[in-house]
Design a protein around this motif. Structure first.
Motif, PDB file in Angstrom:
ATOM      1  N   LEU A 173       0.824  -1.202   0.000  1.00  0.00           N
ATOM      2  CA  LEU A 173       0.000   0.000   0.000  1.00  0.00           C
ATOM      3  C   LEU A 173       0.857   1.250   0.000  1.00  0.00           C
ATOM      4  O   LEU A 173       0.602   2.200  -0.761  1.00  0.00           O
ATOM      5  CB  LEU A 173      -0.922  -0.016   1.222  1.00  0.00           C
ATOM      6  N   GLN A 174       1.893   1.278   0.840  1.00  0.00           N
ATOM      7  CA  GLN A 174       2.776   2.437   0.891  1.00  0.00           C
ATOM      8  C   GLN A 174       3.502   2.643  -0.439  1.00  0.00           C
ATOM      9  O   GLN A 174       3.650   3.778  -0.916  1.00  0.00           O
ATOM     10  CB  GLN A 174       3.796   2.261   2.024  1.00  0.00           C
ATOM     11  N   GLU A 175       3.944   1.549  -1.064  1.00  0.00           N
ATOM     12  CA  GLU A 175       4.631   1.662  -2.354  1.00  0.00           C
ATOM     13  C   GLU A 175       3.686   2.203  -3.427  1.00  0.00           C
ATOM     14  O   GLU A 175       4.085   3.022  -4.259  1.00  0.00           O
ATOM     15  CB  GLU A 175       5.180   0.298  -2.765  1.00  0.00           C
ATOM     16  N   THR A 176       2.438   1.758  -3.398  1.00  0.00           N
ATOM     17  CA  THR A 176       1.470   2.223  -4.391  1.00  0.00           C
ATOM     18  C   THR A 176       1.171   3.706  -4.209  1.00  0.00           C
ATOM     19  O   THR A 176       1.079   4.471  -5.184  1.00  0.00           O
ATOM     20  CB  THR A 176       0.175   1.404  -4.292  1.00  0.00           C
ATOM     21  N   VAL A 177       0.991   4.128  -2.960  1.00  0.00           N
ATOM     22  CA  VAL A 177       0.730   5.546  -2.686  1.00  0.00           C
ATOM     23  C   VAL A 177       1.907   6.399  -3.137  1.00  0.00           C
ATOM     24  O   VAL A 177       1.728   7.458  -3.767  1.00  0.00           O
ATOM     25  CB  VAL A 177       0.452   5.747  -1.184  1.00  0.00           C
ATOM     26  N   ASP A 178       3.136   5.954  -2.845  1.00  0.00           N
ATOM     27  CA  ASP A 178       4.320   6.719  -3.268  1.00  0.00           C
ATOM     28  C   ASP A 178       4.420   6.786  -4.790  1.00  0.00           C
ATOM     29  O   ASP A 178       4.780   7.831  -5.361  1.00  0.00           O
ATOM     30  CB  ASP A 178       5.588   6.073  -2.692  1.00  0.00           C
ATOM     31  N   ALA A 179       4.101   5.672  -5.469  1.00  0.00           N
ATOM     32  CA  ALA A 179       4.151   5.663  -6.931  1.00  0.00           C
ATOM     33  C   ALA A 179       3.120   6.622  -7.525  1.00  0.00           C
ATOM     34  O   ALA A 179       3.402   7.321  -8.516  1.00  0.00           O
ATOM     35  CB  ALA A 179       3.919   4.244  -7.448  1.00  0.00           C
ATOM     36  N   GLN A 180       1.940   6.688  -6.926  1.00  0.00           N
ATOM     37  CA  GLN A 180       0.917   7.595  -7.441  1.00  0.00           C
ATOM     38  C   GLN A 180       1.285   9.055  -7.173  1.00  0.00           C
ATOM     39  O   GLN A 180       0.971   9.932  -7.978  1.00  0.00           O
ATOM     40  CB  GLN A 180      -0.434   7.254  -6.816  1.00  0.00           C
ATOM     41  N   ARG A 181       1.954   9.316  -6.067  1.00  0.00           N
ATOM     42  CA  ARG A 181       2.397  10.686  -5.800  1.00  0.00           C
ATOM     43  C   ARG A 181       3.443  11.128  -6.818  1.00  0.00           C
ATOM     44  O   ARG A 181       3.472  12.292  -7.227  1.00  0.00           O
ATOM     45  CB  ARG A 181       2.961  10.772  -4.382  1.00  0.00           C
ATOM     46  N   LEU A 182       4.329  10.211  -7.216  1.00  0.00           N
ATOM     47  CA  LEU A 182       5.320  10.557  -8.235  1.00  0.00           C
ATOM     48  C   LEU A 182       4.671  10.897  -9.562  1.00  0.00           C
ATOM     49  O   LEU A 182       5.240  11.623 -10.381  1.00  0.00           O
ATOM     50  CB  LEU A 182       6.291   9.387  -8.417  1.00  0.00           C
ATOM     51  N   ARG A 183       3.457  10.383  -9.774  1.00  0.00           N
ATOM     52  CA  ARG A 183       2.729  10.653 -11.009  1.00  0.00           C
ATOM     53  C   ARG A 183       1.742  11.812 -10.861  1.00  0.00           C
ATOM     54  O   ARG A 183       0.904  12.027 -11.723  1.00  0.00           O
ATOM     55  CB  ARG A 183       1.999   9.383 -11.463  1.00  0.00           C
ATOM     56  N   GLY A 184       1.852  12.535  -9.747  1.00  0.00           N
ATOM     57  CA  GLY A 184       1.070  13.756  -9.587  1.00  0.00           C
ATOM     58  C   GLY A 184      -0.219  13.620  -8.819  1.00  0.00           C
ATOM     59  O   GLY A 184      -0.954  14.608  -8.673  1.00  0.00           O
ATOM     60  N   TYR A 185      -0.533  12.416  -8.323  1.00  0.00           N
ATOM     61  CA  TYR A 185      -1.779  12.247  -7.571  1.00  0.00           C
ATOM     62  C   TYR A 185      -1.498  12.452  -6.093  1.00  0.00           C
ATOM     63  O   TYR A 185      -0.648  11.783  -5.506  1.00  0.00           O
ATOM     64  CB  TYR A 185      -2.363  10.852  -7.802  1.00  0.00           C
ATOM     65  N   GLU A 186      -2.213  13.392  -5.474  1.00  0.00           N
ATOM     66  CA  GLU A 186      -2.028  13.693  -4.058  1.00  0.00           C
ATOM     67  C   GLU A 186      -3.204  13.172  -3.260  1.00  0.00           C
ATOM     68  O   GLU A 186      -4.363  13.468  -3.571  1.00  0.00           O
ATOM     69  CB  GLU A 186      -1.892  15.209  -3.835  1.00  0.00           C
ATOM     70  N   HIS A 187      -2.903  12.389  -2.237  1.00  0.00           N
ATOM     71  CA  HIS A 187      -3.943  11.881  -1.360  1.00  0.00           C
ATOM     72  C   HIS A 187      -4.267  12.904  -0.273  1.00  0.00           C
ATOM     73  O   HIS A 187      -3.407  13.693   0.139  1.00  0.00           O
ATOM     74  CB  HIS A 187      -3.490  10.573  -0.713  1.00  0.00           C
ATOM     75  N   SER A 188      -5.478  12.871   0.189  1.00  0.00           N
ATOM     76  CA  SER A 188      -5.911  13.823   1.201  1.00  0.00           C
ATOM     77  C   SER A 188      -5.164  13.585   2.505  1.00  0.00           C
ATOM     78  O   SER A 188      -4.946  12.438   2.927  1.00  0.00           O
ATOM     79  CB  SER A 188      -7.425  13.678   1.441  1.00  0.00           C
ATOM     80  N   ARG A 189      -4.774  14.674   3.151  1.00  0.00           N
ATOM     81  CA  ARG A 189      -4.073  14.595   4.431  1.00  0.00           C
ATOM     82  C   ARG A 189      -4.996  14.922   5.605  1.00  0.00           C
ATOM     83  O   ARG A 189      -4.536  15.233   6.696  1.00  0.00           O
ATOM     84  CB  ARG A 189      -2.873  15.550   4.437  1.00  0.00           C
TER      85      ARG A 189
END
Length: 273
Positions: A173-189
């Motif tokens: 899950l952490q790897e997927t979230v980091d990969a999506q952030r590198l592609r410009g997708y920001e998850h809500s904080r």
């Protein structure tokens, strides 16, 4: 499976025990405290559980999130099942009503509070004897420990893999979230747990697919090595020592005494101070 459960109690008294001891103690403790409505014997058992937990040497900073979740969930469960509802509190003491819950109109007495305290303390003490199973058994010892307890090799190794599944899935899950952030997708904080779950919808599909792929790879690797075709031998040899027998004997004696007390009807009444 490149991620293993956290081994936080290395070097402690319990980590040097036979892993079968850490698996059998929660069972004996559950037998001892199950069905007891009197707070006093539960408090005595909790003292033993606290001493056992202290012997685990688990650092607080490593499990404070686990304890926070456990205490929050348990407290909500106890309040809902004892105070907000009409809990069966078999008490021979004073039944004076202290207050009435506004919504459910449940009358709360000293017996109700004592019963709620009994449930809460029981759950907390069960967590004390249960945490060493997760944090004091070396990951490589899980399979052999269950096998030495008489489980089949397939079931023993299946339980071993189950303990590794959640940490592995969390890492994915952490790897997927980091990969999506590198592609410009920001998850809500946000701190709102509902909104955080909603924002994780794009992560569910890739994490689930990766989990299924990892499971299939593990199965294929085990089949290629002939797992299950013949009886499995284990490199790790387990043997109880004197300290193991003392720990198991103490909890077995406590379970025997409390089971006898329950049979005689000595612990069925809710204690009212």
């Amino acid at each position: 499976m490149d991620v293993t459960p956290r081994y936080l109690g290395a070097g402690s008294f319990l980590s040097r025990r036979d892993p079968r001891v850490l698996l059998l103690v929660p069972v004996l403790y559950l037998v001892a405290v199950a069905g007891i409505d009197d707070l006093r014997p539960v408090l005595l058992c909790t003292a033993a559980a606290l001493a056992y937990y202290r012997a685990a040497g688990i650092p607080w900073r490593g499990v404070r999130a686990n304890w926070a979740f456990m205490l929050t969930f348990t407290t909500a469960l106890v309040v809902a099942n004892s105070i907000l509802t009409s809990a069966d509190t078999r008490s021979g003491g004073n039944a004076e009503v202290l207050f009435t819950v506004p919504v459910t109109h449940t009358a709360v007495t000293w017996a109700t509070l004592s019963y709620a305290a009994t449930l809460l303390v029981r759950y907390i003490s069960l967590a004390m004897v249960g945490f060493p199973v997760a944090f004091n058994i070396a990951p490589s010892d899980l399979g052999v420990a269950f096998a030495r307890l008489g489980l089949s090799q397939r079931l023993a190794y299946g339980i071993d893999l189950t303990f590794r599944f959640l940490p592995s899935t969390w890492a994915s899950l952490q790897e997927t979230v980091d990969a999506q952030r590198l592609r410009g997708y920001e998850h809500s904080r946000t701190r709102n747990p509902v909104k955080r779950l909603i924002t994780l919808k794009p992560v569910v599909v890739p994490v689930t697919v990766n989990a299924l792929i990892d499971a299939e790879d593990t199965v294929n690797a085990m089949d290629l090595r002939g797992f299950g075709g013949r009886h499995r031998t284990w490199m790790r040899e387990l043997a109880f020592d004197r300290a193991d027998y003392l720990v198991l004997g103490g909890f077995a004696a406590m379970a025997a005494v409390l089971v006898a007390a329950k049979i005689l009807g000595l612990t069925e009444t809710v204690w009212v101070p």
